[in-house]
Each structure stands twice: as structure tokens, then as C-alpha cells.
Design a protein around this motif. Structure first.
Motif, PDB file in Angstrom:
ATOM      1  N   ARG A  28      28.251  44.692  22.624  1.00 44.59           N
ATOM      2  CA  ARG A  28      28.152  45.755  21.567  1.00 44.59           C
ATOM      3  C   ARG A  28      26.624  46.114  21.261  1.00 44.59           C
ATOM      4  N   THR A  29      25.707  45.285  21.337  1.00 41.95           N
ATOM      5  CA  THR A  29      24.209  45.451  21.359  1.00 41.95           C
ATOM      6  C   THR A  29      23.742  46.564  22.366  1.00 41.95           C
ATOM      7  N   SER A  30      24.227  46.275  23.739  1.00 42.39           N
ATOM      8  CA  SER A  30      23.888  47.028  24.856  1.00 42.39           C
ATOM      9  C   SER A  30      24.509  48.260  24.698  1.00 42.39           C
ATOM     10  N   VAL A  31      25.480  48.633  24.228  1.00 40.57           N
ATOM     11  CA  VAL A  31      26.193  49.948  23.898  1.00 40.57           C
ATOM     12  C   VAL A  31      25.369  50.609  22.879  1.00 40.57           C
ATOM     13  N   ALA A  32      25.071  49.934  21.713  1.00 42.21           N
ATOM     14  CA  ALA A  32      24.217  50.665  20.647  1.00 42.21           C
ATOM     15  C   ALA A  32      23.023  50.960  20.992  1.00 42.21           C
ATOM     16  N   HIS A  33      22.296  49.921  21.803  1.00 38.98           N
ATOM     17  CA  HIS A  33      20.774  50.303  21.903  1.00 38.98           C
ATOM     18  C   HIS A  33      20.486  50.233  23.286  1.00 38.98           C
ATOM     19  N   GLY A  34      21.166  50.262  24.114  1.00 40.90           N
ATOM     20  CA  GLY A  34      20.997  50.156  25.696  1.00 40.90           C
ATOM     21  C   GLY A  34      20.414  48.789  26.195  1.00 40.90           C
ATOM     22  N   ARG A  35      20.252  48.770  27.511  1.00 41.45           N
ATOM     23  CA  ARG A  35      19.879  47.548  28.031  1.00 41.45           C
ATOM     24  C   ARG A  35      18.961  46.727  27.367  1.00 41.45           C
ATOM     25  N   ASP A  36      17.914  47.247  27.013  1.00 43.28           N
ATOM     26  CA  ASP A  36      16.592  46.543  26.309  1.00 43.28           C
ATOM     27  C   ASP A  36      17.522  45.979  25.081  1.00 43.28           C
ATOM     28  N   VAL A 167      20.415  29.488  33.207  1.00 45.03           N
ATOM     29  CA  VAL A 167      20.439  30.518  34.315  1.00 45.03           C
ATOM     30  C   VAL A 167      21.663  31.283  34.513  1.00 45.03           C
ATOM     31  N   GLU A 168      22.744  30.460  34.405  1.00 47.44           N
ATOM     32  CA  GLU A 168      24.077  30.965  34.557  1.00 47.44           C
ATOM     33  C   GLU A 168      24.357  32.182  33.451  1.00 47.44           C
ATOM     34  N   LEU A 169      23.970  31.847  32.065  1.00 43.86           N
ATOM     35  CA  LEU A 169      23.877  32.521  31.008  1.00 43.86           C
ATOM     36  C   LEU A 169      23.289  33.740  31.084  1.00 43.86           C
ATOM     37  N   ALA A 170      22.089  33.731  31.723  1.00 39.00           N
ATOM     38  CA  ALA A 170      21.145  34.783  31.882  1.00 39.00           C
ATOM     39  C   ALA A 170      21.689  35.697  32.706  1.00 39.00           C
ATOM     40  N   LEU A 171      22.111  35.336  33.879  1.00 43.48           N
ATOM     41  CA  LEU A 171      23.076  36.029  34.832  1.00 43.48           C
ATOM     42  C   LEU A 171      24.193  36.868  34.276  1.00 43.48           C
ATOM     43  N   TRP A 172      24.881  36.232  33.756  1.00 41.52           N
ATOM     44  CA  TRP A 172      25.900  36.715  33.017  1.00 41.52           C
ATOM     45  C   TRP A 172      25.696  37.844  32.091  1.00 41.52           C
ATOM     46  N   TYR A 173      24.807  37.589  31.197  1.00 42.66           N
ATOM     47  CA  TYR A 173      24.336  38.528  30.166  1.00 42.66           C
ATOM     48  C   TYR A 173      23.649  39.530  30.811  1.00 42.66           C
ATOM     49  N   TRP A 174      22.992  39.514  31.977  1.00 39.06           N
ATOM     50  CA  TRP A 174      22.321  40.559  32.561  1.00 39.06           C
ATOM     51  C   TRP A 174      23.372  41.612  33.178  1.00 39.06           C
ATOM     52  N   VAL A 175      24.563  41.107  33.622  1.00 40.72           N
ATOM     53  CA  VAL A 175      25.611  41.763  34.304  1.00 40.72           C
ATOM     54  C   VAL A 175      26.247  42.590  33.111  1.00 40.72           C
ATOM     55  N   VAL A 176      26.573  41.849  32.094  1.00 41.19           N
ATOM     56  CA  VAL A 176      27.397  42.542  30.665  1.00 41.19           C
ATOM     57  C   VAL A 176      26.249  43.704  30.161  1.00 41.19           C
ATOM     58  N   SER A 177      25.247  43.334  30.207  1.00 42.82           N
ATOM     59  CA  SER A 177      24.156  44.464  29.494  1.00 42.82           C
ATOM     60  C   SER A 177      23.961  45.603  30.359  1.00 42.82           C
ATOM     61  N   TYR A 178      23.900  45.434  31.769  1.00 44.30           N
ATOM     62  CA  TYR A 178      23.726  46.353  32.659  1.00 44.30           C
ATOM     63  C   TYR A 178      24.865  47.379  32.727  1.00 44.30           C
ATOM     64  N   ALA A 179      26.001  46.726  32.797  1.00 49.50           N
ATOM     65  CA  ALA A 179      27.298  47.364  32.972  1.00 49.50           C
ATOM     66  C   ALA A 179      27.594  48.322  31.750  1.00 49.50           C
ATOM     67  N   ALA A 180      27.219  47.676  30.616  1.00 47.26           N
ATOM     68  CA  ALA A 180      27.403  48.518  29.392  1.00 47.26           C
ATOM     69  C   ALA A 180      26.512  49.669  29.100  1.00 47.26           C
ATOM     70  N   SER A 181      25.321  49.091  29.563  1.00 46.69           N
ATOM     71  CA  SER A 181      24.244  50.364  29.303  1.00 46.69           C
ATOM     72  C   SER A 181      24.249  51.542  30.420  1.00 46.69           C
ATOM     73  N   THR A 182      25.259  51.345  31.623  1.00 46.62           N
ATOM     74  CA  THR A 182      25.078  52.128  32.608  1.00 46.62           C
ATOM     75  C   THR A 182      26.403  52.872  32.774  1.00 46.62           C
ATOM     76  N   LEU A 183      27.498  52.706  31.896  1.00 49.89           N
ATOM     77  CA  LEU A 183      28.576  53.378  31.980  1.00 49.89           C
ATOM     78  C   LEU A 183      28.352  54.766  31.552  1.00 49.89           C
ATOM     79  N   GLY A 184      27.483  55.101  31.194  1.00 48.75           N
ATOM     80  CA  GLY A 184      27.110  56.654  30.804  1.00 48.75           C
ATOM     81  C   GLY A 184      27.970  57.208  29.665  1.00 48.75           C
ATOM     82  N   ASP A 185      28.362  58.394  29.706  1.00 48.98           N
ATOM     83  CA  ASP A 185      28.687  59.266  28.775  1.00 48.98           C
ATOM     84  C   ASP A 185      30.014  58.767  27.843  1.00 48.98           C
ATOM     85  N   ARG A 186      30.920  58.037  28.699  1.00 52.29           N
ATOM     86  CA  ARG A 186      32.211  57.326  28.057  1.00 52.29           C
ATOM     87  C   ARG A 186      31.771  56.405  27.010  1.00 52.29           C
TER      88      ARG A 186
END
Length: 218
Positions: A28-36, A167-186
Motif C-alpha cells: 500500500r505504501t509503495s503504491v501511495a508514495h513510490g518505492r522510497d 535478510v529474507e524479509l528485506a529481499l521479499w519487501y524489496w520485490v514487493v515495493s519494486y513491483a508495486a512502484s513499477t507497474l506504471g499507470d495502472r
């Protein structure tokens, strides 16, 4: 020790990628405020996990099962905070559906960016949702000891497993935030944002109810 570490890593990975409150917050935060913004929320969650891991290593989390009062204080505080997050999300979704939707649509279609203030708020939300959830502490206390080999130092092994989990959580959250912030216009469409806020609000309220009704020994 290597076998025990790999076994713990496998079990923890399955648990970590199972959709839950923390993953929803990062999404939710990635969608609202981007990857950062998503990364800031993830850092807050990871900080909370680290605190629970250290508390487990020194035996503090045992207080949550030994003291009903300590458990209930955290449980009620966490439920109230999650309820507040849920109501806030539903209120934002309602506002986006009112007269200012046209102007908001113009802004929401532009790339989102997290300001220092929003990043701090995201970090605090991640930290609070984790630290105010006694089940997070009980998770560490109940899972980690099962994988500590006989004769291994409890303190250092607990910290090792905590590090593996982080470490596992950091990798997983990076994947989630990256995917959410790069889906673009949708994901930047007002309708999608509004629906996500509505879903998040209902989910947060559900998590709040579940935590409020949680049994002390659960």
C-alpha cells in the motif's frame, strides 16, 4: 549448525512470503508514495523484527506468555493502532470518490514520490504495526528455539536466525515495493488507488479485530 540454519531459512521463507499485514503495508505504501515510501515502511518493519529477535535472545519475549497483562496491553494497543490505520484508509478512499476526484486524478496520474515527511511516517507505521503486535514476539519465541541444535549457544544462534529472517524479509519487501512502484499507470489510476485504500482499510480493520480477540496463549 549449517543444516539447522538452512532448515530455519526454508521455513521462515514460506512464512515471510505468505500475504499478511506487513506485506500489505509495504504494498500500500509503495503504491501511495513510490518505492522510497515502501522501502521506508519495510525498514520500520525490519527494525521491529530486529527488536523482537534481540528480545527473544535475552528471554524478554517469554514475558508475553508468562504475563497476561503485558500481552493484553500490547494486544489492545496494537488493535487500536490497526483500527486507526483502517479507518484512515477508508476515509481517504471516500474523499477520493467525492468532488475533488478530478483534480486528484490529474495529480495521481503523475509519478508518485515520497517526501521526507511521508518516509518518516511510513517508517513509523511499519515499526508500530510490528512492535505493537505481541504475536510477532511469540512467533520468534516459538519458532526459533525449534531449530537451535542441542548444545549450541542460544543467544548467538537466536541472533543468527534473526539475521537470516531479516535478510529474507528485506529481499521479499524489496520485490514487493519494486513491483508495486513499477507497474506504471495502472496503479496510479484514481480508481485503482481508491480500491486499494478500501481493501487496505477493511483488511486493517480485520487484522485489528483478530488481534483484539486473540487468545493469550494463541
Amino acid at each position: 549448525m549449517l543444516t539447522a540454519t538452512l532448515a530455519f531459512a526454508g521455513v521462515a521463507a514460506i512464512i515471510n512470503i505468505t500475504p499478511g499485514l506487513d506485506t500489505l503495508l509495504v504494498l500500500r505504501t509503495s503504491v501511495a508514495h513510490g518505492r522510497d515510501g515502501g522501502v521506508a515502511a519495510a525498514l520500520g518493519i525490519l527494525t521491529g523484527c530486529l527488536a523482537w529477535g534481540v528480545a527473544t535472545a535475552v528471554g524478554l519475549t517469554a514475558l508475553l506468555t508468562a504475563s497476561r497483562f503485558a500481552y493484553d496491553v500490547l494486544r489492545i494497543a496494537g488493535a487500536c493502532y490497526l483500527a486507526w490505520l483502517g479507518v484512515s484508509a477508508l476515509w481517504r478512499a471516500r474523499r477520493r470518490g467525492q468532488a475533488r476526484q478530478a483534480e486528484q486524478a490529474r495529480r495521481l496520474e503523475e509519478p508518485v514520490a515520497a517526501s521526507p515527511r511521508s518516509r518518516r511516517a511510513a517508517f513509523r507505521a511499519g515499526l508500530a504495526t510490528n512492535l505493537l503486535n505481541p504475536k510477532a514476539g511469540i512467533f520468534y519465541m516459538s519458532l526459533i528455539p525449534q531449530f537451535i541444535p542441542a548444545g549450541a549457544p542460544v543467544f548467538s544462534t537466536t541472533l543468527l536466525f534473526t539475521a537470516v529472517d531479516l535478510v529474507e524479509l528485506a529481499l521479499w519487501y524489496w520485490v514487493v515495493s519494486y513491483a508495486a512502484s513499477t507497474l506504471g499507470d495502472r496503479i496510479r489510476r484514481p480508481t485503482f488507488r481508491r480500491r486499494l485504500e478500501q481493501f487496505s482499510g477493511v483488511a486493517f480493520l480485520g487484522f485489528a479485530a483478530n488481534l483484539a480477540l486473540a487468545d493469550h496463549r494463541a
